[in-house]
Write a protein that holds these residues in place. Sequence first.
Motif, PDB file in Angstrom:
ATOM      1  N   LEU A  14      45.739  40.057  36.087  1.00 29.77           N
ATOM      2  CA  LEU A  14      45.781  41.189  37.008  1.00 29.77           C
ATOM      3  C   LEU A  14      45.863  42.506  36.237  1.00 29.77           C
ATOM      4  CD1 LEU A  14      48.128  39.999  39.884  1.00 29.77           C
ATOM      5  CD2 LEU A  14      45.654  40.189  39.890  1.00 29.77           C
ATOM      6  N   LEU A  37      47.761  48.469  40.568  1.00 28.68           N
ATOM      7  CA  LEU A  37      47.575  47.044  40.269  1.00 28.68           C
ATOM      8  C   LEU A  37      48.281  46.676  38.967  1.00 28.68           C
ATOM      9  CD1 LEU A  37      46.067  44.607  41.430  1.00 28.68           C
ATOM     10  CD2 LEU A  37      44.199  45.143  39.919  1.00 28.68           C
TER      11      LEU A  37
ATOM     12  N   ALA B  15      44.639  36.283  44.753  1.00 24.27           N
ATOM     13  CA  ALA B  15      45.063  37.535  44.108  1.00 24.27           C
ATOM     14  C   ALA B  15      43.991  38.036  43.149  1.00 24.27           C
ATOM     15  CB  ALA B  15      46.377  37.315  43.359  1.00 24.27           C
ATOM     16  N   SER B  18      40.842  39.199  45.085  1.00 28.00           N
ATOM     17  CA  SER B  18      41.004  40.481  45.770  1.00 28.00           C
ATOM     18  C   SER B  18      41.076  41.624  44.761  1.00 28.00           C
ATOM     19  CB  SER B  18      42.244  40.458  46.656  1.00 28.00           C
ATOM     20  OG  SER B  18      43.381  40.183  45.892  1.00 28.00           O
ATOM     21  N   ALA B  19      41.667  41.368  43.584  1.00 25.53           N
ATOM     22  CA  ALA B  19      41.697  42.425  42.567  1.00 25.53           C
ATOM     23  C   ALA B  19      40.279  42.744  42.095  1.00 25.53           C
ATOM     24  CB  ALA B  19      42.571  41.994  41.388  1.00 25.53           C
ATOM     25  N   LEU B  35      43.116  45.782  48.013  1.00 30.78           N
ATOM     26  CA  LEU B  35      44.378  45.954  47.300  1.00 30.78           C
ATOM     27  C   LEU B  35      45.561  45.582  48.193  1.00 30.78           C
ATOM     28  CD1 LEU B  35      45.193  46.770  44.515  1.00 30.78           C
ATOM     29  CD2 LEU B  35      45.592  49.060  45.313  1.00 30.78           C
ATOM     30  N   ASN B  38      45.871  41.963  47.946  1.00 34.44           N
ATOM     31  CA  ASN B  38      46.468  41.618  46.653  1.00 34.44           C
ATOM     32  C   ASN B  38      47.987  41.808  46.687  1.00 34.44           C
ATOM     33  OD1 ASN B  38      47.388  42.435  43.809  1.00 34.44           O
ATOM     34  ND2 ASN B  38      45.456  41.403  43.475  1.00 34.44           N
ATOM     35  N   THR B  41      49.658  38.969  48.599  1.00 38.12           N
ATOM     36  CA  THR B  41      49.797  37.714  47.853  1.00 38.12           C
ATOM     37  C   THR B  41      50.887  37.832  46.798  1.00 38.12           C
ATOM     38  OG1 THR B  41      48.003  38.399  46.421  1.00 38.12           O
ATOM     39  CG2 THR B  41      47.452  36.904  48.195  1.00 38.12           C
TER      40      THR B  41
END
Lengths: 100, 169
Positions: A14, A37, B15, B18-19, B35, B38, B41
């Motif tokens: 991520l 993020l 996750a 979606s990212a 987002l 994300n 989740t």
Amino acid sequence: MVSINYYLGLAIILFTIGALGVLIRRNAIIIFMSIELMLNAANLVFVAYARYWHAMSGQIFVFFIMTVAAAEVAIGLALIVAIFRSKASIDVDQINTLKG
Amino acid sequence: MSLQLFLFLVLALVAITSALGMLINRNAIYSALFLVLNFATVAIFFLLLNAPFIAVAQVSVYAGAIMVLFLFVIMLLGAERTGQTQSIPWQRPLAIALAIILLLEAGFILLGQQGVVPFINVELPSGFGSPAQVGTELFTNYLLPFEITSVLLLVAIIGAIVLTKNEKK
């Protein structure tokens, strides 16, 4: 119980996607979302280690990171609105007024 | 395969997808909605990791407040589609190469640390991560940082108002 390495691996992926977003997107709002993020990936590592060491301090740190992120988003979006007013664009390539 | 591992793998797939969707999508509103998915989740991951308070805060603060602010600004500016202006031609391949290097380095470190984090097989203390325990920690051991964050939020509020204020000439 899932091993902590799975959570660390997910957080690494991520975080990398977030870093990639900052590097390749030119829309300032998308860049902001990518930063969120990356903060979220760091939060995931904090909570995973808090679970595995039975330490509450990890979760407290996540709480503080969330408040700092909220403050950062409020200021950042206000800056984006102000830049959009003067330049009618939020493309970061257009914001080069100081360029020599 | 245990139920937790199955749940983890499915959620991890959601996750990451979606990212990536947030990264790739041309429309900023779709990116914001990816987002939100994300963040939701990740909130479930927090639940799996015995952090119910943090999970609820994640949903209400991140997926709720912050993303609403993002969507509001995107729609206010009408900037959901920006034209593709790549002024630096080698930027994209270089960025992807750097991201792959970062991923490989971090993965190498993760695999190299295999077994350094011992598996603690002790039962969690009851109420671990509950709102009561988070509150007790915040108001005893972390009282000063907690108060400083309140000042920080006040500064952010004033800063946002000052930045967006229309200056009357």
